[in-house]
Design a protein around this motif. Sequence first.
Motif, PDB file in Angstrom:
ATOM      1  N   ASP A  31      48.364   0.496   8.733  1.00 15.12           N
ATOM      2  CA  ASP A  31      49.141   1.704   8.130  1.00 15.12           C
ATOM      3  C   ASP A  31      48.092   2.879   7.652  1.00 15.12           C
ATOM      4  OD1 ASP A  31      51.334   2.884   6.667  1.00 15.12           O
ATOM      5  OD2 ASP A  31      50.317   2.347   4.966  1.00 15.12           O
ATOM      6  N   ILE A  32      47.047   2.452   7.448  1.00 11.63           N
ATOM      7  CA  ILE A  32      45.933   3.694   7.163  1.00 11.63           C
ATOM      8  C   ILE A  32      45.699   4.333   8.472  1.00 11.63           C
ATOM      9  CG2 ILE A  32      43.354   3.918   6.761  1.00 11.63           C
ATOM     10  CD1 ILE A  32      43.714   1.629   4.521  1.00 11.63           C
ATOM     11  N   GLN A  36      46.401   8.198   8.663  1.00 13.41           N
ATOM     12  CA  GLN A  36      45.067   9.041   8.810  1.00 13.41           C
ATOM     13  C   GLN A  36      44.778   9.545  10.285  1.00 13.41           C
ATOM     14  OE1 GLN A  36      43.379   9.799   5.845  1.00 13.41           O
ATOM     15  NE2 GLN A  36      44.966   9.131   5.059  1.00 13.41           N
ATOM     16  N   GLY A  37      45.163   8.660  11.073  1.00 11.34           N
ATOM     17  CA  GLY A  37      44.744   8.869  12.633  1.00 11.34           C
ATOM     18  C   GLY A  37      43.298   8.395  12.849  1.00 11.34           C
ATOM     19  N   ARG A  38      42.969   8.238  13.991  1.00  8.47           N
ATOM     20  CA  ARG A  38      41.962   7.704  14.618  1.00  8.47           C
ATOM     21  C   ARG A  38      40.533   8.319  14.121  1.00  8.47           C
ATOM     22  NH1 ARG A  38      40.171   4.429  18.919  1.00  8.47           N
ATOM     23  NH2 ARG A  38      38.357   4.897  19.918  1.00  8.47           N
ATOM     24  N   ASP A  39      40.520   9.637  14.507  1.00  9.95           N
ATOM     25  CA  ASP A  39      39.434  10.388  13.920  1.00  9.95           C
ATOM     26  C   ASP A  39      38.827  10.388  12.586  1.00  9.95           C
ATOM     27  OD1 ASP A  39      38.935  11.318  16.445  1.00  9.95           O
ATOM     28  OD2 ASP A  39      39.849  13.248  16.107  1.00  9.95           O
ATOM     29  N   ILE A  41      39.547   7.591  10.474  1.00 11.37           N
ATOM     30  CA  ILE A  41      39.274   6.441  10.611  1.00 11.37           C
ATOM     31  C   ILE A  41      37.860   6.016  10.820  1.00 11.37           C
ATOM     32  CG2 ILE A  41      40.045   3.898  11.297  1.00 11.37           C
ATOM     33  CD1 ILE A  41      41.754   4.834   9.230  1.00 11.37           C
ATOM     34  N   LEU A  42      37.588   6.545  12.019  1.00 13.87           N
ATOM     35  CA  LEU A  42      36.207   6.233  12.729  1.00 13.87           C
ATOM     36  C   LEU A  42      34.964   7.043  12.022  1.00 13.87           C
ATOM     37  CD1 LEU A  42      37.193   6.524  16.703  1.00 13.87           C
ATOM     38  CD2 LEU A  42      36.546   4.683  15.407  1.00 13.87           C
ATOM     39  N   ASN A  43      35.486   8.076  11.170  1.00  9.84           N
ATOM     40  CA  ASN A  43      34.450   8.735  10.311  1.00  9.84           C
ATOM     41  C   ASN A  43      34.582   8.444   8.974  1.00  9.84           C
ATOM     42  OD1 ASN A  43      33.621  10.458  12.845  1.00  9.84           O
ATOM     43  ND2 ASN A  43      35.290  11.645  12.635  1.00  9.84           N
ATOM     44  N   ASN A  44      35.379   7.456   8.511  1.00  9.27           N
ATOM     45  CA  ASN A  44      35.329   7.104   7.155  1.00  9.27           C
ATOM     46  C   ASN A  44      34.123   6.085   7.110  1.00  9.27           C
ATOM     47  OD1 ASN A  44      35.978   5.704   4.901  1.00  9.27           O
ATOM     48  ND2 ASN A  44      37.958   6.719   4.826  1.00  9.27           N
ATOM     49  N   PRO A  45      33.127   6.545   6.052  1.00  6.42           N
ATOM     50  CA  PRO A  45      32.006   5.715   5.850  1.00  6.42           C
ATOM     51  C   PRO A  45      32.317   4.304   4.908  1.00  6.42           C
ATOM     52  CG  PRO A  45      32.071   7.758   4.458  1.00  6.42           C
ATOM     53  CD  PRO A  45      33.168   7.781   5.214  1.00  6.42           C
TER      54      PRO A  45
END
Length: 114
Positions: A31-32, A36-39, A41-45
């Motif tokens: 769901d997140i 939020q989208g891939r970018d 998520i990948l940049n979420n520390p």
Amino acid sequence: MPNVSCRFKALMNFVAKNEDYFSKQALLGFDIYQQQGRDEILNNPTIKKAWEDTKQALAEYLEIKDQAIINFIYCFLNGLISSRMFECDTFSYTEQSELLANMLTTYLQTQKNH
């Protein structure tokens, strides 16, 4: 290498007993990702740290230093949890645990001999 096999089977037993929790965590992650989208998520520390901590815990518990194997196990567990959400009893934790434990033991023994 029997210890790796026993530890992996214990891990799988833990996942099986807590399947509802892990399924809900996976769905929350999906769901997140959708929101939020891939970018993002990948940049979420925070999310990155959670993944790293999970893989580190797997490595420590299984006593496996090879990151490629840990990544494989991590993907395997997530895939099994996701598959069971939609196909329920088609995939047995016990059966999959035995299969992967045997594969891991054999692989690690061959690596040790090289």
